[in-house]
Design an enzyme around this catalytic site. Structure first.
Site, PDB file in Angstrom:
ATOM      1  N   HIS A  65       0.832  -1.204   0.000  1.00  0.00           N
ATOM      2  CA  HIS A  65       0.000   0.000   0.000  1.00  0.00           C
ATOM      3  C   HIS A  65       0.869   1.259   0.000  1.00  0.00           C
ATOM      4  O   HIS A  65       0.570   2.244  -0.684  1.00  0.00           O
ATOM      5  CB  HIS A  65      -0.921  -0.040   1.236  1.00  0.00           C
ATOM      6  CG  HIS A  65      -1.682   1.220   1.454  1.00  0.00           C
ATOM      7  ND1 HIS A  65      -1.303   2.163   2.373  1.00  0.00           N
ATOM      8  CD2 HIS A  65      -2.789   1.706   0.838  1.00  0.00           C
ATOM      9  CE1 HIS A  65      -2.159   3.167   2.328  1.00  0.00           C
ATOM     10  NE2 HIS A  65      -3.066   2.928   1.417  1.00  0.00           N
ATOM     11  N   GLU A  68       2.120   1.875  -3.407  1.00  0.00           N
ATOM     12  CA  GLU A  68       1.028   2.418  -4.241  1.00  0.00           C
ATOM     13  C   GLU A  68       0.981   3.944  -4.078  1.00  0.00           C
ATOM     14  O   GLU A  68       0.836   4.689  -5.055  1.00  0.00           O
ATOM     15  CB  GLU A  68      -0.301   1.776  -3.812  1.00  0.00           C
ATOM     16  CG  GLU A  68      -1.535   2.387  -4.436  1.00  0.00           C
ATOM     17  CD  GLU A  68      -2.651   2.565  -3.434  1.00  0.00           C
ATOM     18  OE1 GLU A  68      -3.025   1.603  -2.748  1.00  0.00           O
ATOM     19  OE2 GLU A  68      -3.152   3.707  -3.317  1.00  0.00           O
ATOM     20  N   HIS A  69       1.122   4.422  -2.837  1.00  0.00           N
ATOM     21  CA  HIS A  69       1.078   5.874  -2.598  1.00  0.00           C
ATOM     22  C   HIS A  69       2.266   6.597  -3.231  1.00  0.00           C
ATOM     23  O   HIS A  69       2.093   7.558  -3.976  1.00  0.00           O
ATOM     24  CB  HIS A  69       1.094   6.146  -1.086  1.00  0.00           C
ATOM     25  CG  HIS A  69      -0.259   6.243  -0.477  1.00  0.00           C
ATOM     26  ND1 HIS A  69      -0.733   7.388   0.103  1.00  0.00           N
ATOM     27  CD2 HIS A  69      -1.251   5.325  -0.360  1.00  0.00           C
ATOM     28  CE1 HIS A  69      -1.962   7.180   0.560  1.00  0.00           C
ATOM     29  NE2 HIS A  69      -2.298   5.920   0.299  1.00  0.00           N
ATOM     30  N   GLU A 141      -4.365   7.730   7.283  1.00  0.00           N
ATOM     31  CA  GLU A 141      -5.233   6.728   6.639  1.00  0.00           C
ATOM     32  C   GLU A 141      -5.429   5.527   7.575  1.00  0.00           C
ATOM     33  O   GLU A 141      -6.524   4.983   7.685  1.00  0.00           O
ATOM     34  CB  GLU A 141      -4.632   6.281   5.294  1.00  0.00           C
ATOM     35  CG  GLU A 141      -5.586   5.406   4.513  1.00  0.00           C
ATOM     36  CD  GLU A 141      -5.057   4.981   3.136  1.00  0.00           C
ATOM     37  OE1 GLU A 141      -3.941   5.384   2.767  1.00  0.00           O
ATOM     38  OE2 GLU A 141      -5.781   4.244   2.451  1.00  0.00           O
TER      39      GLU A 141
END
Lengths: 422, 424
Positions: A65, A68-69, A141
């Site tokens: 993740h 991905e950012h 997040e």
């Protein structure tokens, strides 16, 4: 190019595999005015251990993740969204347990958009600065996800159920995981897994197949990728559960919730493919626990539940069946559900009705680009291939086989999580 | 997508024939004056109507019938725009070409059953259905606090609009729910059929003659009462900004800032304000708020702004850490100042126009969004998609600055945890 006619649903899927291993799946629908691109990397949150040759690597939870950012940052000053906004396209990305997906929703200049998508996802610009900047955002997040009480019950359910499977962790990782992620880890994962042979592209909506193939081929021909002999390490999950009962006090809960999960041996169903087995299991659960089931109605009439849902998943050697309950009388309902799951029934009319509903859902799904794309990705990730005969699979199931499958289910390995207010 | 207007004795049908979709949709819209004291009753009535019917007196029987009809679906929703309350009932069904011969007739008959043959006066069935719907509704209201973001925004709207119809929550009120009887629902049902405006929308690859026959055959006559309620609500500006903090067991703090935004013309509401908002805070990964608060200062994961041009307000939502509240508010103020000072480029406007054009084109990609948009054209003074796209191209920097100057801060609401950082 392979042309796959998806039988009885009036759809054609075009498949082209390039020399570097990248496969493109194209499902045109020129009745609509936009297109949807999904660039998928077969790398997700559970893939934190892997081997390259003989050397073993272990990377931080949450790395898929995190990557991905930071992948959105193309250079110190330019981010991917700034490039796409020139074409009015909307971009986003998401990470799940077993994949990372980069999306583009556009209505013009598909060639430019394809090039931008391929370039930014395959670009390996990562610096200490971009890593540090992204940590604060991702920690928020993580906190947002922890704010969600429904996410918590599902996560706690997985923690109680799994012993070695990494689905018992947050996809985004914990705050401490995020803080600990290093530049070297990000670079390593990108280099090894963001390889064309470990990725695929799905294109749906309004476009010309020829344009897409030519554009992607030309883009990829200009790039060189080192191929690694990489093997993901996934530990075999035992049939036993981690904990049979977990009771959690959480003062954010207004109506108590519970999740009851069962681990069942997949080996018992050797003669049936995952896709078909999954479908049968879903139908069995639907007939017994869905809003149209007798049990649901009885519990509603007695004001014993607010809601109840069920699900079935196949995870390598294990079938996981879960029942999710929201109820003020949660402990009573748990007992009723546990009794019911061992005494499930199906009749011909329930079965026929649910089969018709499934066929209709299959057809409805092709009206929507996102749903169509998800269906393609799901088949490729979960089953490793495209099924051109889903309609026939759904239409061909029968109650005798459903009963046979149902009667072989063993519910000895059970875990229950209860979440309630003090 | 433009439709054909079909006028029948009792109904006006907006019929959009298209073979773009594999599903079809029929929509019934009732419009009446928004009233504080009946909102809860109307919400419960809607739940009651779609839960069961006289001839399908339990949820299970109705669900079974819908599933048998190739998983057709019937939904209802209630919403307010300005001083209007809308009740919307939707039937989704498969393109009849994939189904049995009498399919179309059967689904329309079932839809009619839901609207015109409710589960009143049906002995124990009525009582049970009423109690179940009431319990479901109560659970919904009690559970609202479990979604901190949604709760914080809804609380803020109620406080911002406490002196106008804006503050009426469409969710209804728990104390009123407890008092409601099945008799109250019957009275509101009578109002629905005899004292509202009613419209039918149809989209899909359906034969016109067949659908007209079905409507004439199954949909009962109703009494139409035309009402000319205001579409817009004006909320007073505050002399001093109101600051409120509410404690909760949250893991992440929620900041909501409300602003008055009195927009004048149809163009300003539907064109200029949309571009302003896109550049300011609604443009996803490229907005000013996103860039400054998230990307440059790493203070949040989610931040966005939204405009309600009927209630004349704008709000900003951000999931933050309480310790960053002051800095976050300062940065938000700076973003707004930049908009007022015209600190954005012609390129930003052009990029926003391109993105919005793309979004508008997406509207016709599904039957549901196409019908929803048709509703906004018919009831809410919006433009046809093509006209809207063409007007977007003509927006100037001055038009956007004019909108920015009308944004007046009204209140700040923080939902936070107990400790200094807002944690629990």
């Amino acid at each position: 190019m392979e042309i796959i006619n998806l039988k009885k649903v009036d759809q054609t899927l075009y498949v082209e595999t390039l020399e570097n291993g990248l496969t493109i799946y194209m499902l045109p629908n020129n009745k609509i005015s936009t297109y949807y691109l999904n660039f998928v990397c077969k790398y997700g949150s559970v893939d934190t251990e892997f081997k390259i040759g003989k050397k073993e690597y272990k990377v931080s939870d949450g790395i898929a993740h995190f990557l991905e950012h930071v992948n959105f940052q193309i250079s110190d000053d330019v981010s991917a969204e700034e490039l796409f906004k020139k074409y009015g396209s909307y971009i986003n990305a998401y990470t799940s347990y077993d994949q990372t997906v980069y999306e583009v929703d556009g209505s013009n200049n598909i060639k430019k958009n394809l090039n931008l998508l391929l370039d930014y996802v395959q670009n390996d610009y990562f610096t200490e600065k971009t890593i540090a900047k992204e940590k604060g955002i991702i920690i928020e997040e993580v906190r947002r996800d922890k704010n969600d009480i429904n996410r918590r019950i599902y996560l706690e359910g997985k923690k109680a159920l799994f012993i070695r499977n990494k689905k018992d962790r947050m996809i985004v990782g914990e705050e401490e995981d995020v803080k600990g992620i290093s530049l070297d880890e990000v670079k390593l994962v990108h280099k090894v897994f963001y390889n064309p042979s470990n990725m695929f592209l799905v294109v749906t909506g309004n476009f010309k197949v020829k344009d897409v193939i030519e554009t992607v081929r030309s883009n990829q021909n200009n790039k060189r990728f080192e191929k690694y002999n990489v093997k993901k390490i996934h530990h075999k999950e035992p049939l036993e559960v981690e904990k049979s009962l977990v009771e959690i006090v959480d003062n954010r809960v207004e109506i108590p919730k519970a999740i009851i999960s069962y681990k069942i041996d997949r080996e018992k169903y050797k003669d049936i493919e995952d896709i078909e087995l999954n479908y049968y299991l879903s139908l069995i659960l639907k007939c017994n626990f869905s809003a149209s089931s007798l049990l649901y109605e009885e519990l509603k009439e007695k004001n014993m539940i607010s809601n109840m849902r069920s699900s079935a998943d196949i995870d390598d050697n294990i079938i996981v069946i879960s029942i999710y309950i929201i109820s003020d009388k949660v402990r009573e309902v748990i007992n009723i559900v546990k009794n019911k799951i061992k005494n499930m029934t199906m009749n011909e009319s329930d079965f026929v009705r649910n089969r018709r509903a499934s066929i209709a859902n299959l057809i409805y799904g092709y009206d929507d680009m996102e749903s169509t794309t998800c269906r393609i990705i799901k088949q490729l990730i979960s089953y490793g291939k495209i099924y051109d005969n889903l309609y026939d699979i759904y239409n061909g199931i029968n109650i005798n086989k459903a009963n046979e499958i149902m009667n072989k289910l063993n519910f000895d390995n059970e875990s229950t999580v209860i979440l309630e207010k003090q | 997508m433009k439709g054909e207007i079909i006028k029948l004795d009792n109904y006006t049908i907006n019929y959009i024939k298209t073979n773009n979709f594999k599903n079809c949709q029929i929509q019934f819209v009732f419009k009446e004056k928004l009233k504080v004291n009946t909102i809860t009753c109307n919400s419960l009535l809607l739940d009651f109507l779609v839960y069961s019917s006289y001839n399908y007196p339990t949820r299970r029987e109705l669900r079974n019938k819908l599933e048998y009809l190739y998983n057709s679906n019937i939904y209802g929703k209630i919403f307010k725009i300005g001083e209007n309350l809308f009740h919307e009932y939707d039937l989704y069904f498969l393109n009849p070409k994939y189904c049995d011969k009498n399919y179309m007739d059967e689904v329309v008959k079932l839809f009619s059953e839901i609207i015109f043959n409710p589960n009143f006066d049906n002995g124990d069935y009525s009582k049970k259905a009423f109690e179940i719907c009431k319990n479901n509704y109560r659970d919904y209201l009690i559970s609202l606090k479990e979604s901190p973001a949604e709760y914080a925004i809804k609380r803020s709207v109620m406080i911002f609009g406490e002196e106008s119809l804006t503050g009426i929550t469409i969710d209804g009120y728990l104390e009123e729910l407890e008092k409601l009887t099945i008799g109250d629902l019957k009275k509101e049902y009578d109002v629905l059929l005899n004292n509202t405006e009613c419209y039918i929308y149809i989209i899909g690859n359906i034969n016109k003659k067949q659908i007209v026959n079905c409507v004439n055959k199954y949909f009962k006559g109703i009494k139409i009462n035309k009402n000319n309620n205001n579409l817009y609500i004006h909320n007073k500006e505050r002399k001093e900004v109101l600051y409120l903090e509410e404690k909760s067991s949250v893991k992440q703090d929620t900041l909501v800032i409300f602003y008055n935004l009195e927009l004048d013309s149809k163009k300003e509401k539907n064109i200029d304000a949309i571009i302003f908002n896109y550049i300011f805070g609604a443009g996803g990964l490229t907005s000013k708020l996103y860039d400054k608060v998230r990307e440059k200062h790493s203070l949040c994961y989610v931040i966005y702004s939204a405009i309600n041009c009927y209630d004349n307000y704008l709000y900003i939502y951000a999931g933050i850490n309480k310790k960053d509240k002051e800095l976050c508010m300062k940065l938000i103020d700076e973003c707004l100042e930049e908009m007022i000072n015209g600190d954005f480029t012609i390129g930003d406007i052009k990029d926003s126009v391109k993105a919005l054009k793309n979004a508008f084109k997406n509207i016709t990609n599904s039957s549901e969004s196409a019908l929803n948009y048709r509703f906004y054209i018919d009831f809410c003074e919006n433009y046809e998609i093509e006209d809207r796209i063409s007007l977007l191209e003509k927006v100037t920097k001055e038009d956007i600055i004019k909108v920015a100057k009308k944004v007046k801060k009204n209140m700040v609401f923080l939902l936070c945890g107990d400790d200094e950082d807002g944690n629990n």
